[in-house]
Design a protein around this motif. Sequence first.
Motif, PDB file in Angstrom:
ATOM      1  N   PHE A  54     -57.280  86.852 -74.513  1.00 18.31           N
ATOM      2  CA  PHE A  54     -58.222  86.831 -73.394  1.00 18.31           C
ATOM      3  C   PHE A  54     -57.677  85.976 -72.242  1.00 18.31           C
ATOM      4  N   VAL A  55     -57.054  84.860 -72.572  1.00 23.76           N
ATOM      5  CA  VAL A  55     -56.466  84.002 -71.535  1.00 23.76           C
ATOM      6  C   VAL A  55     -55.374  84.750 -70.785  1.00 23.76           C
ATOM      7  N   GLY A  56     -54.614  85.573 -71.517  1.00 21.99           N
ATOM      8  CA  GLY A  56     -53.614  86.421 -70.878  1.00 21.99           C
ATOM      9  C   GLY A  56     -52.259  85.768 -70.745  1.00 21.99           C
ATOM     10  N   ARG A  57     -51.290  86.587 -70.405  1.00 16.13           N
ATOM     11  CA  ARG A  57     -49.921  86.105 -70.251  1.00 16.13           C
ATOM     12  C   ARG A  57     -49.778  85.210 -69.023  1.00 16.13           C
ATOM     13  N   VAL A  58     -50.500  85.560 -67.966  1.00 15.19           N
ATOM     14  CA  VAL A  58     -50.460  84.734 -66.753  1.00 15.19           C
ATOM     15  C   VAL A  58     -51.552  83.677 -66.896  1.00 15.19           C
ATOM     16  N   ASN A  59     -51.215  82.613 -67.546  1.00 15.10           N
ATOM     17  CA  ASN A  59     -52.186  81.582 -67.861  1.00 15.10           C
ATOM     18  C   ASN A  59     -52.063  80.445 -66.844  1.00 15.10           C
ATOM     19  N   ILE A  60     -53.074  80.316 -65.989  1.00 15.42           N
ATOM     20  CA  ILE A  60     -53.052  79.276 -64.957  1.00 15.42           C
ATOM     21  C   ILE A  60     -53.662  78.008 -65.536  1.00 15.42           C
ATOM     22  N   MET A  61     -52.842  76.962 -65.676  1.00 18.86           N
ATOM     23  CA  MET A  61     -53.313  75.687 -66.188  1.00 18.86           C
ATOM     24  C   MET A  61     -53.251  74.649 -65.074  1.00 18.86           C
ATOM     25  N   ALA A  62     -54.282  73.809 -65.031  1.00 19.94           N
ATOM     26  CA  ALA A  62     -54.390  72.818 -63.960  1.00 19.94           C
ATOM     27  C   ALA A  62     -54.648  71.449 -64.567  1.00 19.94           C
ATOM     28  N   PRO A  63     -54.224  70.389 -63.891  1.00 18.30           N
ATOM     29  CA  PRO A  63     -54.492  69.044 -64.406  1.00 18.30           C
ATOM     30  C   PRO A  63     -55.982  68.716 -64.321  1.00 18.30           C
ATOM     31  N   ILE A  64     -56.474  68.021 -65.333  1.00 16.05           N
ATOM     32  CA  ILE A  64     -57.873  67.601 -65.346  1.00 16.05           C
ATOM     33  C   ILE A  64     -57.913  66.112 -65.681  1.00 16.05           C
ATOM     34  N   ARG A  65     -58.521  65.319 -64.797  1.00  9.91           N
ATOM     35  CA  ARG A  65     -58.546  63.871 -64.985  1.00  9.91           C
ATOM     36  C   ARG A  65     -59.725  63.430 -65.847  1.00  9.91           C
ATOM     37  N   PHE A  66     -60.844  64.177 -65.745  1.00 10.91           N
ATOM     38  CA  PHE A  66     -62.052  63.769 -66.445  1.00 10.91           C
ATOM     39  C   PHE A  66     -62.649  64.952 -67.217  1.00 10.91           C
ATOM     40  N   PHE A  67     -63.110  64.675 -68.436  1.00 15.75           N
ATOM     41  CA  PHE A  67     -64.020  65.586 -69.124  1.00 15.75           C
ATOM     42  C   PHE A  67     -65.435  65.156 -68.740  1.00 15.75           C
ATOM     43  N   TYR A  68     -66.363  66.095 -68.699  1.00 14.59           N
ATOM     44  CA  TYR A  68     -67.690  65.733 -68.224  1.00 14.59           C
ATOM     45  C   TYR A  68     -68.787  66.309 -69.117  1.00 14.59           C
ATOM     46  N   ARG A  69     -69.947  65.656 -69.014  1.00 19.44           N
ATOM     47  CA  ARG A  69     -71.091  66.001 -69.865  1.00 19.44           C
ATOM     48  C   ARG A  69     -72.339  66.021 -68.991  1.00 19.44           C
ATOM     49  N   ASN A  70     -73.033  67.144 -68.956  1.00 21.51           N
ATOM     50  CA  ASN A  70     -74.238  67.311 -68.148  1.00 21.51           C
ATOM     51  C   ASN A  70     -75.483  67.143 -69.019  1.00 21.51           C
ATOM     52  N   LYS A  71     -76.387  66.254 -68.578  1.00 21.01           N
ATOM     53  CA  LYS A  71     -77.622  66.016 -69.313  1.00 21.01           C
ATOM     54  C   LYS A  71     -78.714  65.582 -68.326  1.00 21.01           C
ATOM     55  N   PRO A  72     -79.985  65.632 -68.733  1.00 20.93           N
ATOM     56  CA  PRO A  72     -81.038  65.058 -67.881  1.00 20.93           C
ATOM     57  C   PRO A  72     -80.829  63.554 -67.696  1.00 20.93           C
ATOM     58  N   ARG A  73     -81.323  63.020 -66.620  1.00 20.59           N
ATOM     59  CA  ARG A  73     -81.153  61.597 -66.317  1.00 20.59           C
ATOM     60  C   ARG A  73     -81.709  60.722 -67.446  1.00 20.59           C
ATOM     61  N   GLU A  74     -82.827  61.150 -68.043  1.00 21.51           N
ATOM     62  CA  GLU A  74     -83.464  60.347 -69.092  1.00 21.51           C
ATOM     63  C   GLU A  74     -82.554  60.170 -70.304  1.00 21.51           C
ATOM     64  N   TYR A  75     -81.718  61.143 -70.561  1.00 20.10           N
ATOM     65  CA  TYR A  75     -80.797  61.043 -71.698  1.00 20.10           C
ATOM     66  C   TYR A  75     -79.866  59.850 -71.551  1.00 20.10           C
ATOM     67  N   PHE A  76     -79.290  59.677 -70.377  1.00 23.28           N
ATOM     68  CA  PHE A  76     -78.353  58.576 -70.151  1.00 23.28           C
ATOM     69  C   PHE A  76     -79.078  57.227 -70.057  1.00 23.28           C
ATOM     70  N   GLU A  77     -80.284  57.227 -69.499  1.00 16.13           N
ATOM     71  CA  GLU A  77     -81.060  55.987 -69.449  1.00 16.13           C
ATOM     72  C   GLU A  77     -81.369  55.482 -70.855  1.00 16.13           C
ATOM     73  N   ASP A  78     -81.720  56.408 -71.765  1.00 20.70           N
ATOM     74  CA  ASP A  78     -82.008  56.011 -73.144  1.00 20.70           C
ATOM     75  C   ASP A  78     -80.784  55.426 -73.835  1.00 20.70           C
ATOM     76  N   ILE A  79     -79.595  55.913 -73.501  1.00 19.12           N
ATOM     77  CA  ILE A  79     -78.376  55.393 -74.120  1.00 19.12           C
ATOM     78  C   ILE A  79     -78.223  53.902 -73.821  1.00 19.12           C
ATOM     79  N   PHE A  80     -78.487  53.508 -72.582  1.00 11.47           N
ATOM     80  CA  PHE A  80     -78.314  52.107 -72.203  1.00 11.47           C
ATOM     81  C   PHE A  80     -79.492  51.237 -72.646  1.00 11.47           C
ATOM     82  N   TRP A  81     -80.711  51.781 -72.598  1.00 11.40           N
ATOM     83  CA  TRP A  81     -81.880  50.973 -72.896  1.00 11.40           C
ATOM     84  C   TRP A  81     -82.204  50.936 -74.394  1.00 11.40           C
TER      85      TRP A  81
END
Length: 494
Positions: free
Chosen positions: A287-314
């Motif tokens: 599926f990726v194919g022979r012409v595979n375009i790869m790019a540098p990535i500095r950060f992995f990321y995680r999307n969640k509601p704001r309350e999720y991250f607030e609970d982690i700290f509190w």
Amino acid sequence: MALFKHLNLTVPKHFDFQRICDFNQFSDLEVTIQNSRDQVEELEACENTDFSKWELQCPENVDSLFIMVTSKDNTCIKVLDLDPNNKNLYLDLNTDQDTLPLTLMLIGLQTVTKGSQKYYVVRTEGYTEIKEEMSSMELNLTESKGSLCGSKLFDLADNKGAEIAVKHRLGSKYWIKTEPSSRKHTSKFIILQDKESEEVYFFFTENIWRFKSIPFLLKPCSQYRCMTYYGCTSSSRDHVLSFRCKSLSGVAFTKNYQLFRTSKIHTFTAYMTKTELQKLYNMGRQFVGRVNIMAPIRFFYRNKPREYFEDIFWKSNGIMRKYMKDNNGDRYSVINKNLEGLFFSALLESKTLKPPPTSIFGTRRMFVCAPKMLNLRSNVYFADFYCNFYIHYVTLVITEANSSADKYCRGRLLMVNQYDNPFIKLVLEHGEWSVFVTTNVHVELFYTENIDLNAIKYQQGGFLFEDVPVRGKGTSCPEGIAKKAGCKICNLEA
């Protein structure tokens, strides 16, 4: 009592079966399968009882019998290993009028030995009902792998009965876990059925053993069901409903099991093995194919509601804790409900080489420096290639080398070369390691360790947050979304 004029027993053509005489009237029900007229006299019978006289030669591939007689209040079971030199036997069934109607099930089994373990497969089966008003009885024995007896045996399951579970080991190897019984001298009869082919397998074990390994490989991506019968030994004359067996030599087999308990039914699906994973990996690579375009990535990321991250700290002192993988993706994936981790996305849009500007999982996006998770101390495993609707995903598991999660994945998933694979890889540039990801498929990462945000927030490139517009509900589905059935790009069955 019932009047049986004759017993008509129909068998496959390779059975050597000859009728000798008819039933007469008798006061107690006695059904006998035996070798010759002369040996009928050897059976202990009630007074004024006559027998139907039969000769039964089991086929070569049947070396054991599972016999079950059931009344409205009782069930009696016998498992009999036949003499390989002479498989003829008597079956003496005893009851009284109050126990009718009865059902008689006769299953011919073939013993299979794998190392020190033994199990049984069904080769022939017969089932009949015995009612008071019947003047004759017919029992048909047919060649089968268990389609008839399977449904009858599982009908006796108790929805409020003992628990039974199946534990996955490696590949297609599994343990069946049963509950012990409080009664002494208890044996357990474990019944396993392939729901697609309807093949039935029997395992017998004593009460003291809670685990029974399945000594053969289950078919990957197939659904099975299993249950347990609990039987206690009894004399053949201890109960109103009982039976005895005698061999041609006259040796009596008097060990019966009175069924006093059954378990619930446990249904499970055999996971993909490394063979299926390799095929899925090849489909993802294609599926990726022979012409595979790869790019540098500095950060992995995680999307969640704001309350999720607030609970982690509190509430969690800044510890982002891993959780059990849900059923999202391929339903046969071995990590579903078995492995804990945290999902991160590595998706970069092909035009901008940046993460997408919106989120479907929440309004808060947390970025973690990619080399904090993927580095020289980690291992990468291929776990899944799937689509929910139109977008295709590749799931990679990142573990810390020699951790418990790493050991689990090593025996079950495909380890990929983290320096050379089509999805994500480490590249040494100017003396430093960088991470590159393909832009041809959505790569999601399941990281199997907790993340201490307090410990990394002051480190260079630790983590950072940003707010993003949300699309849809802005939350993930509690149990995940199963792979789209019928997709020819990512389904092995399609």
